[in-house]
Design a protein around this motif. Structure first.
Motif, PDB file in Angstrom:
ATOM      1  N   PHE A 183      25.376  43.668  47.344  1.00  0.00           N
ATOM      2  CA  PHE A 183      26.911  43.948  47.700  1.00  0.00           C
ATOM      3  C   PHE A 183      26.704  42.548  46.553  1.00  0.00           C
ATOM      4  CE2 PHE A 183      30.632  43.463  49.156  1.00  0.00           C
ATOM      5  CZ  PHE A 183      31.285  44.430  48.853  1.00  0.00           C
ATOM      6  N   ILE A 184      26.955  41.690  47.528  1.00  0.00           N
ATOM      7  CA  ILE A 184      27.544  40.306  47.085  1.00  0.00           C
ATOM      8  C   ILE A 184      26.798  40.294  45.590  1.00  0.00           C
ATOM      9  CG2 ILE A 184      27.214  37.691  46.945  1.00  0.00           C
ATOM     10  CD1 ILE A 184      27.454  38.142  50.659  1.00  0.00           C
ATOM     11  N   ARG A 185      26.085  39.713  45.126  1.00  0.00           N
ATOM     12  CA  ARG A 185      24.901  40.388  43.657  1.00  0.00           C
ATOM     13  C   ARG A 185      25.844  41.288  43.175  1.00  0.00           C
ATOM     14  NH1 ARG A 185      18.952  40.084  43.778  1.00  0.00           N
ATOM     15  NH2 ARG A 185      19.333  38.035  43.980  1.00  0.00           N
ATOM     16  N   ARG A 186      25.944  42.157  43.442  1.00  0.00           N
ATOM     17  CA  ARG A 186      26.460  42.925  42.511  1.00  0.00           C
ATOM     18  C   ARG A 186      28.352  43.457  42.400  1.00  0.00           C
ATOM     19  NH1 ARG A 186      25.434  48.717  44.502  1.00  0.00           N
ATOM     20  NH2 ARG A 186      23.888  48.439  43.307  1.00  0.00           N
ATOM     21  N   LEU A 187      29.018  42.461  43.258  1.00  0.00           N
ATOM     22  CA  LEU A 187      30.281  41.637  43.060  1.00  0.00           C
ATOM     23  C   LEU A 187      30.633  40.587  42.264  1.00  0.00           C
ATOM     24  CD1 LEU A 187      32.885  42.230  44.365  1.00  0.00           C
ATOM     25  CD2 LEU A 187      32.215  40.575  46.541  1.00  0.00           C
ATOM     26  N   ILE A 188      29.612  39.596  42.302  1.00  0.00           N
ATOM     27  CA  ILE A 188      29.629  38.634  41.745  1.00  0.00           C
ATOM     28  C   ILE A 188      29.060  39.354  40.847  1.00  0.00           C
ATOM     29  CG2 ILE A 188      28.500  36.963  41.034  1.00  0.00           C
ATOM     30  CD1 ILE A 188      28.186  36.136  43.738  1.00  0.00           C
TER      31      ILE A 188
ATOM     32  N   THR B  24      29.708  42.347  38.488  1.00  0.00           N
ATOM     33  CA  THR B  24      30.443  42.885  37.770  1.00  0.00           C
ATOM     34  C   THR B  24      32.067  41.447  37.515  1.00  0.00           C
ATOM     35  OG1 THR B  24      30.290  44.536  39.582  1.00  0.00           O
ATOM     36  CG2 THR B  24      32.425  44.637  38.765  1.00  0.00           C
ATOM     37  N   THR B  25      32.250  40.673  38.077  1.00  0.00           N
ATOM     38  CA  THR B  25      33.687  39.928  38.547  1.00  0.00           C
ATOM     39  C   THR B  25      33.105  38.857  37.175  1.00  0.00           C
ATOM     40  OG1 THR B  25      33.794  40.030  41.105  1.00  0.00           O
ATOM     41  CG2 THR B  25      34.605  38.292  39.851  1.00  0.00           C
TER      42      THR B  25
ATOM     43  N   THR C  40      25.116  41.899  32.248  1.00  0.00           N
ATOM     44  CA  THR C  40      24.421  43.560  33.059  1.00  0.00           C
ATOM     45  C   THR C  40      23.023  44.158  32.799  1.00  0.00           C
ATOM     46  OG1 THR C  40      25.274  44.613  31.232  1.00  0.00           O
ATOM     47  CG2 THR C  40      27.136  43.665  32.947  1.00  0.00           C
TER      48      THR C  40
END
Length: 140
Positions: A3-8, A10-11, A124
């Motif tokens: 979740f944190i990797r995906r959030l970073i 995306t940001t 990405t």
């Protein structure tokens, strides 16, 4: 952790994409955008080519280009109407218009846009959200 990797990821992708927008935004010209009065059009309609000097002459010469005339015709604009409006411009307005035409980019910014899109897709792809390039390996 995913979740944190995906959030970073995306940001980072959003920041890379949005950070280039101000580079391509052109500020609107602030000036007198009033209407041309009928008297001005009537006075300038007959002697369009008379008393035309400097920037006015350069603007009128620009209208003689075949590619510009075709583009104007596609948009439903008459070259004769533009000649009358150019003749009605003040010297300061004609000088400002020529300065804006001279400073206008001629498609040079497309390289920056393509490069930005490439970088965003590459990031990405590396983070594993897309699979566009075969030469990248995902960190997932």
């Amino acid at each position: 952790m995913p979740f944190i990797r995906r959030l970073i990821a995306t940001t980072v992708a959003a920041i890379l994409t949005l950070s280039t927008l101000p580079l391509y935004a052109q500020p609107a010209a602030q000036g007198d955008s009033g209407l041309i009065r009928t008297e001005q059009v009537a006075a300038g309609a007959a002697p369009v080519a008379a008393a035309v000097q400097g920037d006015h002459a350069r603007l009128l010469a620009t209208l003689d280009r075949a590619d510009l005339a075709e583009r104007l015709r596609e948009r439903g604009v008459s070259a004769d109407d533009l000649r009358v409006r150019i003749a009605a411009l003040t010297d300061a307005e004609a000088a400002e218009l020529m300065a804006r035409i001279d400073k206008a980019p001629a498609g040079a910014d497309i390289l920056g846009i393509v490069f930005t899109v490439f970088i965003v897709l590459l990031v990405t792809d590396i983070l594993g959200f897309t699979k566009v390039f075969p030469f990248t390996r995902s960190v997932r």
